[in-house]
Scaffold this active site. Structure first.
Site, PDB file in Angstrom:
ATOM      1  N   CYS A  14     -39.711   1.983   1.409  1.00 39.72           N
ATOM      2  CA  CYS A  14     -39.798   3.202   0.504  1.00 39.72           C
ATOM      3  C   CYS A  14     -41.426   3.617   0.348  1.00 39.72           C
ATOM      4  O   CYS A  14     -41.627   4.540   0.118  1.00 39.72           O
ATOM      5  CB  CYS A  14     -39.158   3.082  -0.644  1.00 39.72           C
ATOM      6  SG  CYS A  14     -37.200   2.777  -0.394  1.00 39.72           S
ATOM      7  N   HIS A  38     -41.719   8.452  -4.664  1.00 38.30           N
ATOM      8  CA  HIS A  38     -40.488   8.064  -3.865  1.00 38.30           C
ATOM      9  C   HIS A  38     -39.126   8.534  -4.872  1.00 38.30           C
ATOM     10  O   HIS A  38     -39.187   8.411  -5.968  1.00 38.30           O
ATOM     11  CB  HIS A  38     -40.530   6.620  -3.889  1.00 38.30           C
ATOM     12  CG  HIS A  38     -39.017   6.174  -3.281  1.00 38.30           C
ATOM     13  ND1 HIS A  38     -38.347   6.737  -2.328  1.00 38.30           N
ATOM     14  CD2 HIS A  38     -38.240   5.087  -3.623  1.00 38.30           C
ATOM     15  CE1 HIS A  38     -37.268   5.971  -1.867  1.00 38.30           C
ATOM     16  NE2 HIS A  38     -37.147   4.865  -2.916  1.00 38.30           N
ATOM     17  N   ASN A  85     -31.582   8.824  -1.529  1.00 35.01           N
ATOM     18  CA  ASN A  85     -32.621   7.863  -1.116  1.00 35.01           C
ATOM     19  C   ASN A  85     -32.649   7.750   0.273  1.00 35.01           C
ATOM     20  O   ASN A  85     -32.101   7.121   0.929  1.00 35.01           O
ATOM     21  CB  ASN A  85     -32.639   6.307  -1.792  1.00 35.01           C
ATOM     22  CG  ASN A  85     -33.720   5.600  -1.685  1.00 35.01           C
ATOM     23  OD1 ASN A  85     -34.612   5.851  -0.767  1.00 35.01           O
ATOM     24  ND2 ASN A  85     -33.840   4.472  -2.447  1.00 35.01           N
TER      25      ASN A  85
END
Length: 327
Positions: free
Chosen positions: A103, A253, A283
């Site tokens: 990430c 993120h 995500n």
């Protein structure tokens, strides 16, 4: 010469998976995710993202270096970036390299591209991110399945003849002691498939996975984020000499709505322009920041974007942030 982000495109698989109505969907803010098909892999998504970039007017022949961020490579070897050079029809004179990061990976890629450009090695870098975490997740593990989506992005980073920084204030962090909190335990050289027995794992909430699937300790990742990202925000502001109100937008993120909201408060960013939109993506790991950056720019039209703070954090454990000038 200074490195600048000139264009971003992204591609999401066509297949949609809806999250069921309930407390988890409301808390995470994730309503649906794009999931690749059985025969679709990360490099396929990367090709489609790059082709969108080229269709928008970017000349393939101008690319001098290809960087791919993925934790879903085609093979242990050869390097997937080398295969993408051929599939995309890029010049054989380019450099091409993969790096394995999650990430925080997009910011790491920006740092690599900046180094290549501002050391006068190349003028145009194609940065690709592509991830298919869905292939690591057991279908009966609802502790992680509703959170992650698949996707890929393509970013052109290019040299601009100016004294004004385009990517600056870069800050990195690593804590490998937390690697066990977000991991696929079996499949690499430490625990190869061929010699490692399958272990079934059941938790108290009825979730099931094996040691060949993705495991995440949500509480540990949340604690790690809240411990490290507020300090990183301060460090970036200190490096750039900017105050919170000087930042045109904050793009972090996109893990989930709850974490982003909590992080906004913890970083003292309540009331500041702050992107929080996970509804249709979930995500997407290394693709999360560039997707959010693209959507944020599209949503804000002609708004000034001289100072946009980016932050990524997750698997590794790893974190990174920077400021970008999108003029």
């Amino acid at each position: 010469m200074k490195a600048y982000i000139k264009k971003i495109e992204y591609y999401l698989p066509e297949r949609l998976e809806e999250n069921p109505m309930g407390r988890l969907r409301k808390k995470t803010g994730i309503e649906r995710r794009h999931i690749c098909s059985e025969n679709e892999i990360a490099s396929d998504l990367a090709v489609k993202a790059a082709e969108k970039l080229f269709a928008s007017g970017v000349d393939k022949k101008s690319i001098e270096y290809l960087i791919l961020c993925t934790q879903s490579p085609d093979y242990f070897l050869p390097t997937t970036a080398c295969l993408l050079q051929d599939r995309l029809g890029l010049p054989t004179s380019i450099g091409a390299v993969d790096y394995n990061l999650g990430c925080s990976g997009y910011i790491y890629g920006l740092g690599l591209a900046k180094g290549l450009i501002e050391s006068n090695q190349v003028k145009n870098v194609l940065l690709l991110t592509a991830e298919t975490y869905s292939k690591y997740i057991h279908p009966d593990d609802n502790s992680v399945r509703p959170l992650f989506g698949d996707g890929a992005t393509a970013t052109l980073i290019t040299a601009v003849d100016t004294e004004i920084e385009g990517i600056f204030g870069i800050t990195y962090g690593t804590d490998g002691s937390g690697g066990k909190n977000l991991i696929v335990p079996v499949g690499g050289m430490r625990h190869p498939y061929a010699v490692t027995e399958v272990e079934d794992v059941h938790d108290d909430y009825g979730n099931y996975r094996t040691n060949r699937n993705l495991y995440m300790s949500g509480s540990a990742i949340m604690n790690f984020t809240l411990e490290n990202i507020p300090g990183m925000v301060e460090e970036i502001l200190g490096k750039t000499g900017l105050k919170r109100e000087d930042v045109d937008y904050y793009v972090f993120h996109q893990a989930n709505h709850f974490m982003l909201k909590f992080l906004q408060e913890k970083c003292g960013l309540a009331g500041y322009p702050y992107w929080n939109d996970v509804k249709d993506y979930g995500n997407t790991v290394s693709s999360s920041v560039p997707i959010a950056l693209y959507d944020m720019v599209q949503a804000n039209g002609d708004r000034k974007m001289d100072n946009v703070m980016l932050a990524g954090f997750g698997v590794g454990l790893s974190w990174a942030g920077c400021m970008v000038n999108l003029k």
